[in-house]
Design an enzyme around this catalytic site. Structure first.
Site, short mmCIF file in Angstrom:
data_model
loop_
_atom_site.label_atom_id
_atom_site.label_comp_id
_atom_site.label_asym_id
_atom_site.label_seq_id
_atom_site.Cartn_x
_atom_site.Cartn_y
_atom_site.Cartn_z
N LYS A 41 0.80 -1.21 0.00
CA LYS A 41 0.00 0.00 0.00
C LYS A 41 0.84 1.27 0.00
O LYS A 41 0.30 2.36 -0.26
CB LYS A 41 -0.95 0.00 1.20
CG LYS A 41 -1.94 -1.15 1.21
CD LYS A 41 -2.85 -1.14 -0.01
CE LYS A 41 -3.93 -2.21 0.11
NZ LYS A 41 -4.86 -2.21 -1.04
N SER A 256 -3.45 -12.06 3.86
CA SER A 256 -3.71 -11.83 2.44
C SER A 256 -2.58 -12.39 1.59
O SER A 256 -2.80 -12.87 0.47
CB SER A 256 -3.90 -10.34 2.15
OG SER A 256 -2.78 -9.58 2.55
#
Length: 293
Positions: A41, A256
């Site tokens: 991110k 994830s």
């Protein structure tokens, strides 16, 4: 000598092929935890904040407000600290203390929302704050094209370069969908045969960082035409593969990442040969209090 922003990107590919039983398939994990904020991110957060900065959207002392499940908030808090921009982050109250504490360490204000209302309610509250006229601006990672463009400019070209153009399959977990949309779009422009594989949770599964969105909340940046196929991964499978990454490959990552790797390993069983790259989204240290390990 490097500045903070120059350290974002150019993350390494690690050979994970020995986790697979198919010797004709190579599997590489792109270690996004090597970014300074600890996750993939960092790329989108930098792109979105600089985009807003350059357009003048933050003029007049405006504050950023953003709904996040964790990693985007940490990345935004880090970059906002460097640029001296006030930021408020909204997230479900079941987020791990490590993630909340890291955001606060960067100087961000954190608001926690009821966990049973999920990240979708956090998004609604962020929108309300932006609409209040009190000086908040929402970068809206779910609808901001600067999100996917970060991966089109950086992640995709890096993977193509570092595999010498030999990649056959790209596997990415689907959250905001910026990574798969931007990277997938770039890779498809380079090759007519490369396959873009999205990973989402099975019905009833909860995997931080991977979503199966309600129709009205599907991210506006998502381009379904980029994705050839979706693989569903259960919570148990994501956790088991996450632990395998740590204990057999020495890669300490979150759920994830376990999900994307599980999908890559399943894919390796199906194809005769190929080179698979999966995204290892972050580092595992921000999940220790969750007892996943």
């Amino acid at each position: 000598m490097s500045n903070l922003f120059s350290l974002i990107g150019n993350t390494p590919l690690l050979d994970l092929s020995d986790l697979s039983d198919n010797p004709a398939v190579q599997i590489f994990g792109k270690l996004e935890g090597q970014n300074p904020g600890g996750s993939v991110k960092d790329r989108a957060a930098l792109s979105m904040i600089l985009g807003a900065w350059e357009r003048g959207d933050l003029d007049g002392g405006k504050s950023i407000v953003e709904a996040t499940s964790g990693n985007t908030g940490i990345a935004m808090a880090m970059i906002a600290a460097k640029l001296r921009i006030p930021i408020t982050l909204i997230m479900p109250e079941n987020s791990t203390p490590e993630r909340v504490g890291t955001m606060k360490a960067y100087g961000a204000k954190v608001m926690l929302t009821p966990s049973d209302k999920t990240i979708e309610y956090s998004r609604e509250l962020a929108q309300e704050m932006e609409d209040s006229g009190e000086g908040y601006i929402q970068l809206n990672q779910f609808a901001n094209p600067d999100n996917w463009k970060a991966h089109y400019r950086t992640t995709g070209p890096e993977i193509w370069r570092d595999t010498d153009g030999e990649i056959t399959h790209f596997v990415s977990s689907m959250g905001t969908t910026g990574t798969i949309t931007g990277t997938g779009r770039y890779l498809r422009e380079q090759s007519d045969t490369v396959q873009i594989i999205g990973v989402q949770p099975t019905d009833g599964s909860s995997i931080p960082g991977i979503r199966r969105w309600s129709p009205e909340f599907v991210p506006k940046i998502y381009d379904d035409s980029v994705v050839h196929r979706k693989i569903d991964v259960s919570t148990d499978e994501a956790v088991a593969t996450m632990r395998t990454l740590a204990r057999e490959a020495g890669v300490f990552a979150g759920m994830s990442s376990g999900g994307s790797t599980a999908a890559a390993l399943r894919l390796a069983e199906e194809i005769d040969e190929g080179l698979i790259v999966c995204i290892i989204c972050d580092r595992g240290d921000r999940y220790l209090s969750s007892e996943l390990y």
